[in-house]
Design a protein around this motif. Structure first.
Motif, short mmCIF file in Angstrom:
data_model
loop_
_atom_site.label_atom_id
_atom_site.label_comp_id
_atom_site.label_asym_id
_atom_site.label_seq_id
_atom_site.Cartn_x
_atom_site.Cartn_y
_atom_site.Cartn_z
N LEU A 88 0.83 -1.20 0.00
CA LEU A 88 0.00 0.00 0.00
C LEU A 88 0.87 1.26 0.00
O LEU A 88 0.51 2.26 -0.63
N TRP A 92 0.86 4.30 -2.65
CA TRP A 92 0.75 5.71 -2.25
C TRP A 92 1.79 6.54 -3.00
O TRP A 92 1.49 7.63 -3.49
N VAL A 156 -5.09 -4.26 -3.43
CA VAL A 156 -4.29 -3.07 -3.09
C VAL A 156 -4.36 -2.05 -4.23
O VAL A 156 -4.60 -0.85 -4.01
N THR A 159 -8.17 -0.72 -4.81
CA THR A 159 -8.66 0.17 -3.75
C THR A 159 -7.93 1.51 -3.79
O THR A 159 -8.51 2.54 -3.45
N ALA A 160 -6.66 1.50 -4.21
CA ALA A 160 -5.93 2.76 -4.37
C ALA A 160 -6.59 3.60 -5.46
O ALA A 160 -6.76 4.82 -5.32
N ALA A 163 -9.79 4.99 -4.12
CA ALA A 163 -9.53 6.11 -3.21
C ALA A 163 -9.37 7.41 -3.99
O ALA A 163 -9.87 8.46 -3.57
N SER A 186 -7.99 8.80 2.65
CA SER A 186 -8.51 7.52 2.15
C SER A 186 -7.49 6.41 2.33
O SER A 186 -7.82 5.30 2.76
N PHE A 187 -6.23 6.70 2.00
CA PHE A 187 -5.18 5.69 2.17
C PHE A 187 -4.98 5.32 3.63
O PHE A 187 -4.74 4.16 3.96
N LEU A 190 -7.64 2.95 4.58
CA LEU A 190 -7.36 1.63 4.03
C LEU A 190 -6.30 0.92 4.86
O LEU A 190 -6.39 -0.29 5.11
N ILE A 194 -11.02 -0.12 7.07
CA ILE A 194 -12.18 0.77 7.12
C ILE A 194 -13.30 0.25 8.01
O ILE A 194 -14.19 1.00 8.41
#
Length: 206
Positions: A88, A92, A156, A159-160, A163, A186-187, A190, A194
């Motif tokens: 993750l 980012w 991963v 969902t990134a 976000a 948001s990150f 995660l 959540i």
């Protein structure tokens, strides 16, 4: 000499792509995405329609500012991430690099608001994002030493992406909150989970 010529050609290509993307965004903001034509974009960038199609398959990709180099940089960042960096965290950094480029160009809010106001652009963004996510997932799975069908790297990456889409939508409703701030929040959610109390099977339900 050949290296210098090659470097000059690449720079000219980047400049032409940037000119087309800027013209497309400017016209779309002024007229609405659905009312802009490829011919108008090419004329505004002072190139031929044939040249336009050397860089973009259709006007929506030009308005979105799609650039293959962005994905290549993301894939390279994925492959060269430190061994002890979490998946993750790697995502980012990938997302942060994209945000930095858009912030530098002053296009983040304008393009984001335009995308969210146009169903056609939103659809094209999602379709192109799916293709990007497939490639990023494959690169992340390889880096993690997991088989292609593994859920974790796919989750991963997807969902990134989600976000980022959520952040753009929320920024439209609350423009005082920067997109980067919303993405970072948001990150963090995660990373923390959540819904830590998630129970797929509860009393009274089967």
């Amino acid at each position: 000499m050949r290296q210098a010529e090659g470097g000059l050609r690449e720079r000219k290509k980047r400049e032409t792509r940037q000119a087309l993307a800027e013209a497309a965004l400017r016209l779309a903001l002024a007229k609405g995405a659905d009312h802009v034509t490829v011919e108008e974009i090419a004329e505004a960038a002072d190139v031929s329609v044939r040249t336009f199609f050397n860089y973009f398959p259709h006007k929506e990709h030009a308005i979105l500012g799609r650039d293959p180099e962005h994905l290549e940089r993301a894939l390279d960042r994925m492959r060269t991430a430190p061994a002890d960096e979490s998946p993750l965290t790697t995502m980012w950094h990938v997302v942060s690099d994209v945000l930095t480029n858009l912030e530098r160009e002053g296009e983040l809010s304008r393009r984001g608001e335009l995308i969210m106001s146009s169903p056609t652009l939103l659809y094209q963004l999602m379709m192109s994002s799916f293709d990007d996510e497939r490639q990023l997932t494959a690169a992340l799975a390889e880096r993690m030493g997991e088989p292609p069908a593994s859920v974790r790297p796919a989750l991963v990456v997807s969902t990134a992406g989600a976000a980022c889409r959520v952040a753009m939508e929320l920024h439209k409703a609350a423009p005082d909150r920067p997109v980067r701030e919303l993405v970072a929040e948001s990150f963090q959610l995660l990373a923390e989970g959540i819904d830590p109390r998630f129970e797929p099977t509860t009393k009274g339900h089967s």
